[in-house]
Design a protein around this motif. Structure first.
Motif, PDB file in Angstrom:
ATOM      1  N   MET A  88       0.839  -1.220   0.000  1.00  0.00           N
ATOM      2  CA  MET A  88       0.000   0.000   0.000  1.00  0.00           C
ATOM      3  C   MET A  88       0.869   1.263   0.000  1.00  0.00           C
ATOM      4  O   MET A  88       0.536   2.241  -0.668  1.00  0.00           O
ATOM      5  N   MET A  89       1.975   1.237   0.729  1.00  0.00           N
ATOM      6  CA  MET A  89       2.865   2.397   0.749  1.00  0.00           C
ATOM      7  C   MET A  89       3.487   2.630  -0.630  1.00  0.00           C
ATOM      8  O   MET A  89       3.641   3.775  -1.065  1.00  0.00           O
ATOM      9  N   GLY A  90       3.842   1.531  -1.316  1.00  0.00           N
ATOM     10  CA  GLY A  90       4.405   1.664  -2.662  1.00  0.00           C
ATOM     11  C   GLY A  90       3.394   2.238  -3.641  1.00  0.00           C
ATOM     12  O   GLY A  90       3.718   3.107  -4.460  1.00  0.00           O
ATOM     13  N   VAL A  91       2.145   1.757  -3.552  1.00  0.00           N
ATOM     14  CA  VAL A  91       1.085   2.273  -4.428  1.00  0.00           C
ATOM     15  C   VAL A  91       0.827   3.747  -4.119  1.00  0.00           C
ATOM     16  O   VAL A  91       0.681   4.578  -5.035  1.00  0.00           O
ATOM     17  N   ALA A  92       0.791   4.101  -2.828  1.00  0.00           N
ATOM     18  CA  ALA A  92       0.566   5.497  -2.442  1.00  0.00           C
ATOM     19  C   ALA A  92       1.695   6.385  -2.943  1.00  0.00           C
ATOM     20  O   ALA A  92       1.453   7.516  -3.390  1.00  0.00           O
ATOM     21  N   LEU A  93       2.927   5.898  -2.887  1.00  0.00           N
ATOM     22  CA  LEU A  93       4.063   6.678  -3.387  1.00  0.00           C
ATOM     23  C   LEU A  93       3.934   6.925  -4.887  1.00  0.00           C
ATOM     24  O   LEU A  93       4.175   8.054  -5.371  1.00  0.00           O
ATOM     25  N   LEU A  94       3.540   5.892  -5.623  1.00  0.00           N
ATOM     26  CA  LEU A  94       3.349   6.067  -7.070  1.00  0.00           C
ATOM     27  C   LEU A  94       2.234   7.074  -7.364  1.00  0.00           C
ATOM     28  O   LEU A  94       2.372   7.932  -8.259  1.00  0.00           O
ATOM     29  N   LEU A  95       1.122   6.976  -6.620  1.00  0.00           N
ATOM     30  CA  LEU A  95       0.021   7.925  -6.816  1.00  0.00           C
ATOM     31  C   LEU A  95       0.453   9.350  -6.473  1.00  0.00           C
ATOM     32  O   LEU A  95       0.109  10.309  -7.176  1.00  0.00           O
ATOM     33  N   TYR A  96       1.217   9.513  -5.402  1.00  0.00           N
ATOM     34  CA  TYR A  96       1.686  10.844  -4.998  1.00  0.00           C
ATOM     35  C   TYR A  96       2.635  11.427  -6.044  1.00  0.00           C
ATOM     36  O   TYR A  96       2.550  12.622  -6.368  1.00  0.00           O
ATOM     37  N   CYS A  97       3.534  10.592  -6.587  1.00  0.00           N
ATOM     38  CA  CYS A  97       4.446  11.068  -7.637  1.00  0.00           C
ATOM     39  C   CYS A  97       3.674  11.470  -8.892  1.00  0.00           C
ATOM     40  O   CYS A  97       3.996  12.483  -9.537  1.00  0.00           O
ATOM     41  N   ALA A  98       2.649  10.681  -9.229  1.00  0.00           N
ATOM     42  CA  ALA A  98       1.819  11.017 -10.393  1.00  0.00           C
ATOM     43  C   ALA A  98       1.092  12.336 -10.163  1.00  0.00           C
ATOM     44  O   ALA A  98       0.975  13.167 -11.078  1.00  0.00           O
ATOM     45  N   TRP A  99       0.591  12.569  -8.928  1.00  0.00           N
ATOM     46  CA  TRP A  99      -0.061  13.849  -8.616  1.00  0.00           C
ATOM     47  C   TRP A  99       0.948  14.996  -8.723  1.00  0.00           C
ATOM     48  O   TRP A  99       0.641  16.061  -9.239  1.00  0.00           O
ATOM     49  N   PHE A 100       2.170  14.780  -8.251  1.00  0.00           N
ATOM     50  CA  PHE A 100       3.189  15.830  -8.260  1.00  0.00           C
ATOM     51  C   PHE A 100       3.513  16.251  -9.692  1.00  0.00           C
ATOM     52  O   PHE A 100       3.690  17.442  -9.969  1.00  0.00           O
ATOM     53  N   TYR A 101       3.561  15.322 -10.633  1.00  0.00           N
ATOM     54  CA  TYR A 101       3.912  15.672 -12.010  1.00  0.00           C
ATOM     55  C   TYR A 101       2.719  16.145 -12.820  1.00  0.00           C
ATOM     56  O   TYR A 101       2.870  16.979 -13.713  1.00  0.00           O
ATOM     57  N   THR A 102       1.525  15.614 -12.546  1.00  0.00           N
ATOM     58  CA  THR A 102       0.367  15.996 -13.369  1.00  0.00           C
ATOM     59  C   THR A 102      -0.462  17.119 -12.748  1.00  0.00           C
ATOM     60  O   THR A 102      -1.127  17.863 -13.466  1.00  0.00           O
ATOM     61  N   GLY A 103      -0.469  17.215 -11.435  1.00  0.00           N
ATOM     62  CA  GLY A 103      -1.268  18.250 -10.778  1.00  0.00           C
ATOM     63  C   GLY A 103      -2.718  17.859 -10.581  1.00  0.00           C
ATOM     64  O   GLY A 103      -3.521  18.659 -10.118  1.00  0.00           O
ATOM     65  N   THR A 104      -3.099  16.613 -10.883  1.00  0.00           N
ATOM     66  CA  THR A 104      -4.476  16.148 -10.702  1.00  0.00           C
ATOM     67  C   THR A 104      -4.710  15.894  -9.212  1.00  0.00           C
ATOM     68  O   THR A 104      -4.042  15.076  -8.589  1.00  0.00           O
ATOM     69  N   VAL A 105      -5.687  16.600  -8.639  1.00  0.00           N
ATOM     70  CA  VAL A 105      -5.948  16.538  -7.207  1.00  0.00           C
ATOM     71  C   VAL A 105      -6.448  15.160  -6.794  1.00  0.00           C
ATOM     72  O   VAL A 105      -6.163  14.696  -5.683  1.00  0.00           O
ATOM     73  N   PHE A 106      -7.170  14.490  -7.680  1.00  0.00           N
ATOM     74  CA  PHE A 106      -7.703  13.165  -7.358  1.00  0.00           C
ATOM     75  C   PHE A 106      -6.586  12.191  -6.973  1.00  0.00           C
ATOM     76  O   PHE A 106      -6.750  11.363  -6.075  1.00  0.00           O
ATOM     77  N   LEU A 107      -5.426  12.256  -7.629  1.00  0.00           N
ATOM     78  CA  LEU A 107      -4.306  11.350  -7.338  1.00  0.00           C
ATOM     79  C   LEU A 107      -3.759  11.588  -5.925  1.00  0.00           C
ATOM     80  O   LEU A 107      -3.369  10.641  -5.231  1.00  0.00           O
ATOM     81  N   ASN A 108      -3.710  12.832  -5.475  1.00  0.00           N
ATOM     82  CA  ASN A 108      -3.246  13.154  -4.127  1.00  0.00           C
ATOM     83  C   ASN A 108      -4.195  12.560  -3.083  1.00  0.00           C
ATOM     84  O   ASN A 108      -3.771  11.989  -2.092  1.00  0.00           O
ATOM     85  N   ILE A 109      -5.502  12.713  -3.314  1.00  0.00           N
ATOM     86  CA  ILE A 109      -6.502  12.163  -2.388  1.00  0.00           C
ATOM     87  C   ILE A 109      -6.423  10.634  -2.384  1.00  0.00           C
ATOM     88  O   ILE A 109      -6.490   9.993  -1.335  1.00  0.00           O
ATOM     89  N   ALA A 110      -6.254  10.012  -3.572  1.00  0.00           N
ATOM     90  CA  ALA A 110      -6.158   8.557  -3.663  1.00  0.00           C
ATOM     91  C   ALA A 110      -4.916   8.044  -2.921  1.00  0.00           C
ATOM     92  O   ALA A 110      -4.972   7.007  -2.253  1.00  0.00           O
ATOM     93  N   ALA A 111      -3.803   8.783  -2.998  1.00  0.00           N
ATOM     94  CA  ALA A 111      -2.583   8.391  -2.283  1.00  0.00           C
ATOM     95  C   ALA A 111      -2.818   8.432  -0.777  1.00  0.00           C
ATOM     96  O   ALA A 111      -2.424   7.509  -0.041  1.00  0.00           O
ATOM     97  N   PHE A 112      -3.469   9.476  -0.288  1.00  0.00           N
ATOM     98  CA  PHE A 112      -3.748   9.609   1.140  1.00  0.00           C
ATOM     99  C   PHE A 112      -4.687   8.503   1.622  1.00  0.00           C
ATOM    100  O   PHE A 112      -4.454   7.882   2.666  1.00  0.00           O
TER     101      PHE A 112
END
Length: 188
Positions: free
Chosen positions: A149-173
């Motif tokens: 789960m931590m690995g998946v959250a890290l990938l989602l957070y990195c994707a949010w950081f590069y794309t700026g899509t807020v949904f990815l940040n919420i999904a990571a959390f």
């Protein structure tokens, strides 16, 4: 009743199953004797089996035990080893715990190696040594679900950081929270 040494040697030559300890001859040089690195241990009333493995030309060796009178009736043996040979030394049933030395001589006195032999009481009377467990758990098998789960959250957070899509940040959390809750409730 004690078995004569020569008879026990013949019996040991027939039984190829349990060889005991190995001594290598002619492995590193001519007439060389490579003794076992592990501690040689025998029990009262048993047989100490030593397999002599020859890696070169046939060799004549002499095995003596000058300080073994309290432990065995074995004193001296001459062997001609072509490929391999097994020597069985009977240990007296009523001998005390202690040590003695086996001297292996090859090359008609040119090379000599000493093998210390310890006589210990049977396993039943020896104290058991408790196995110590490591202070930290050892990783085995599949990865822990929280790590996944931590690995998946890290990938989602990195994707949010590069794309700026807020949904990815919420999904990571949410992924981190679900992983922590799963681990918490799984332990109970």
């Amino acid at each position: 009743m004690t078995i004569p040494t020569l008879f026990s040697v013949l019996v040991a030559a027939g039984g190829e199953g349990d060889a005991g300890y190995e001594v290598h001859l002619n492995r590193s040089s001519i007439n060389s004797i490579d003794v076992p690195r592990e501690k040689i241990v025998a029990e009262p009333g048993g047989l100490l089996r030593i397999r002599f493995m020859n890696h070169g030309a046939p060799i004549h060796i002499t095995i003596t035990a000058s300080n073994a009178g309290a432990f065995t009736s074995f004193f001296h043996e001459n062997l001609y080893v072509v490929d391999e040979s097994i020597l069985a030394i009977p240990i007296l049933k009523d001998c005390p715990p202690g040590t003695f030395d086996l001297d292996v001589i090859s090359g008609y006195g040119l090379m000599k190696a000493q093998i210390p032999v310890s006589i210990l009481p049977p396993q039943a009377s020896r104290p058991t040594i408790r196995e110590e467990y490591p202070l930290q758990p050892v990783a085995r098998g599949r990865p822990h679900p929280l790590m996944i789960m931590m690995g998946v959250a890290l990938l989602l957070y990195c994707a949010w950081f590069y794309t700026g899509t807020v949904f990815l940040n919420i999904a990571a959390f949410i992924t981190l929270i679900v992983g922590a809750l799963y681990t918490w409730y799984r332990q109970q």
